[in-house]
Enzyme design. Structure first.
Site, PDB file in Angstrom:
ATOM      1  N   GLU A  49      -5.123   7.922  -9.055  1.00 39.60           N
ATOM      2  CA  GLU A  49      -4.446   7.503 -10.276  1.00 39.60           C
ATOM      3  C   GLU A  49      -4.939   8.284 -11.489  1.00 39.60           C
ATOM      4  O   GLU A  49      -4.151   8.647 -12.358  1.00 39.60           O
ATOM      5  CB  GLU A  49      -4.627   5.997 -10.496  1.00 39.60           C
ATOM      6  N   TYR A 132      -2.757   0.744 -17.556  1.00 38.60           N
ATOM      7  CA  TYR A 132      -1.971   1.120 -16.388  1.00 38.60           C
ATOM      8  C   TYR A 132      -2.862   1.350 -15.162  1.00 38.60           C
ATOM      9  O   TYR A 132      -2.587   0.831 -14.077  1.00 38.60           O
ATOM     10  CB  TYR A 132      -1.145   2.386 -16.648  1.00 38.60           C
ATOM     11  N   ASP A 150       4.036   2.510 -15.326  1.00 41.72           N
ATOM     12  CA  ASP A 150       3.961   3.935 -15.637  1.00 41.72           C
ATOM     13  C   ASP A 150       5.318   4.391 -16.145  1.00 41.72           C
ATOM     14  O   ASP A 150       6.258   3.590 -16.292  1.00 41.72           O
ATOM     15  CB  ASP A 150       3.488   4.744 -14.420  1.00 41.72           C
ATOM     16  N   CYS A 205      15.838   7.561  -9.593  1.00 39.95           N
ATOM     17  CA  CYS A 205      16.164   7.212 -10.982  1.00 39.95           C
ATOM     18  C   CYS A 205      15.357   8.101 -11.926  1.00 39.95           C
ATOM     19  O   CYS A 205      14.580   7.630 -12.756  1.00 39.95           O
ATOM     20  CB  CYS A 205      15.868   5.736 -11.221  1.00 39.95           C
ATOM     21  N   CYS A 212      22.372   8.214  -8.918  1.00 36.52           N
ATOM     22  CA  CYS A 212      22.805   6.822  -8.850  1.00 36.52           C
ATOM     23  C   CYS A 212      23.485   6.483  -7.528  1.00 36.52           C
ATOM     24  O   CYS A 212      23.404   5.345  -7.054  1.00 36.52           O
ATOM     25  CB  CYS A 212      23.729   6.507 -10.022  1.00 36.52           C
ATOM     26  N   CYS A 215      20.986   5.064  -5.180  1.00 38.52           N
ATOM     27  CA  CYS A 215      20.129   3.994  -5.689  1.00 38.52           C
ATOM     28  C   CYS A 215      20.417   2.677  -4.970  1.00 38.52           C
ATOM     29  O   CYS A 215      21.573   2.239  -4.901  1.00 38.52           O
ATOM     30  CB  CYS A 215      20.340   3.815  -7.187  1.00 38.52           C
ATOM     31  N   CYS A 221      22.554  -2.641 -11.722  1.00 42.49           N
ATOM     32  CA  CYS A 221      21.995  -1.888 -12.849  1.00 42.49           C
ATOM     33  C   CYS A 221      22.893  -1.979 -14.079  1.00 42.49           C
ATOM     34  O   CYS A 221      24.063  -1.566 -14.048  1.00 42.49           O
ATOM     35  CB  CYS A 221      21.818  -0.421 -12.443  1.00 42.49           C
TER      36      CYS A 221
END
Length: 303
Positions: A49, A132, A150, A205, A212, A215, A221
């Site tokens: 991370e 985060y 994030d 995304c 899309c 997705c 959405c």
């Protein structure tokens, strides 16, 4: 838990259906990344991370694998000089992260018996660990139920829940509360939901060219339903590199990383012509503790 209407913008899907769609998609499409494997420890997750902050995955993987092979535990890193962490950081950029990771390893040994903590407050107290990163370690390493926000997750939730093409430039309290309100109720599903949103933002995304059609939550959405309106918020400035102090600092550090010992100032002067900028960059490296003086006009990585 929010209502189906507030989650989807219509009655198309229940919240549980949206959770299931993301977690099922993740199970089928997740990238095989070393810090996600069953053998990964909380230390591995923490290292990944911190390395991934503002750095693409493809650049991180080889450095991460070499790092973990050399320092598989916090204690292994803490036992070496901080300069070795800077050397091993290579060209990932933002090398202060290496010093902070070394300091975090020392703190883990001193305060947590060498084990990365699972508590958010204890994680936040570690050097270099912010909101985060603390949430990411608690969720991805320990399966806790927290919102992990994030850039990718924020973008997915902004589109899905609010119909906005991009999130606000800075994380807000209402955004935190909204993300927490749509977490699945059980820890295990919430952890997969969080990492699934992150992967969805990275692969589907995306900021500039969202796919899309691929997705799994397109039908829920709000942004897609509104015709994918363009972002109209404050301008987002891209970062430059060529000719900047950051590039100069990187050149100077590269000389020191590749040397076995101390380096004469002449070797640093040879890699950057602009005297004012070079001296400013060197002063910054000294102030940050990334470089130390080893004698008159002689420099080295910290011991």
């Amino acid at each position: 838990m929010v209502s189906p209407t507030s989650l989807t913008g219509s009655a198309v899907a229940e919240p549980e259906a949206v959770h299931d769609a993301v977690t099922t998609w993740y199970a089928a499409h997740a990238r095989d990344l070393p810090w996600r494997r069953e053998t990964a420890t909380a230390w591995h997750v923490l290292v990944s991370e911190i390395m991934l902050q503002q750095t693409p995955v493809e650049r991180v993987v080889p450095v991460y694998e070499a790092w973990i092979a050399r320092w598989p535990t916090p204690g292994a890193l803490a036992a070496e000089p901080s300069g070795e962490a800077v050397r091993a950081w290579g060209r990932l950029g933002y090398p202060r992260r290496a010093l902070r990771l070394h300091a975090a390893a020392v703190a883990i040994g001193e305060h947590h018996d060498g084990v990365v903590p699972d508590d958010l407050d204890q994680l936040r107290a570690l050097p270099g660990v912010g909101e985060y990163t603390a949430a990411a370690v608690a969720v991805f390493a320990y399966g806790r139920r927290h919102a992990v926000l994030d850039t990718n997750v924020r973008r997915v939730l902004a589109r899905l829940l609010e119909g906005a093409g991009q999130p606000a430039p800075s994380l807000t309290r209402p955004e935190r509360l909204l993300a927490a309100s749509v977490l699945p109720p059980d820890d295990e599903t919430a952890a997969v939901w969080s990492i699934g949103l992150m992967e969805l933002g990275a692969l589907v995304c995306t900021a500039r060219t969202p796919s899309c059609a691929a997705c799994p939550v397109r039908g829920a959405c709000r942004w897609y339903a509104a015709g994918r309106p363009p972002y109209e918020g404050p301008a987002r400035r891209g970062q430059t590199w060529a000719g900047t102090d950051r590039q100069c600092r990187g050149r100077l550090l590269a000389v020191l990383r590749e040397a076995e010992g101390a380096v004469a100032g002449a070797a640093l002067r040879a890699v950057w012509d602009d005297t004012t900028q070079r001296e400013r960059a060197l002063d910054g490296l000294l102030d940050d503790g990334l470089v130390v003086t080893a004698g008159p006009d002689t420099y080295a990585l910290p011991g």
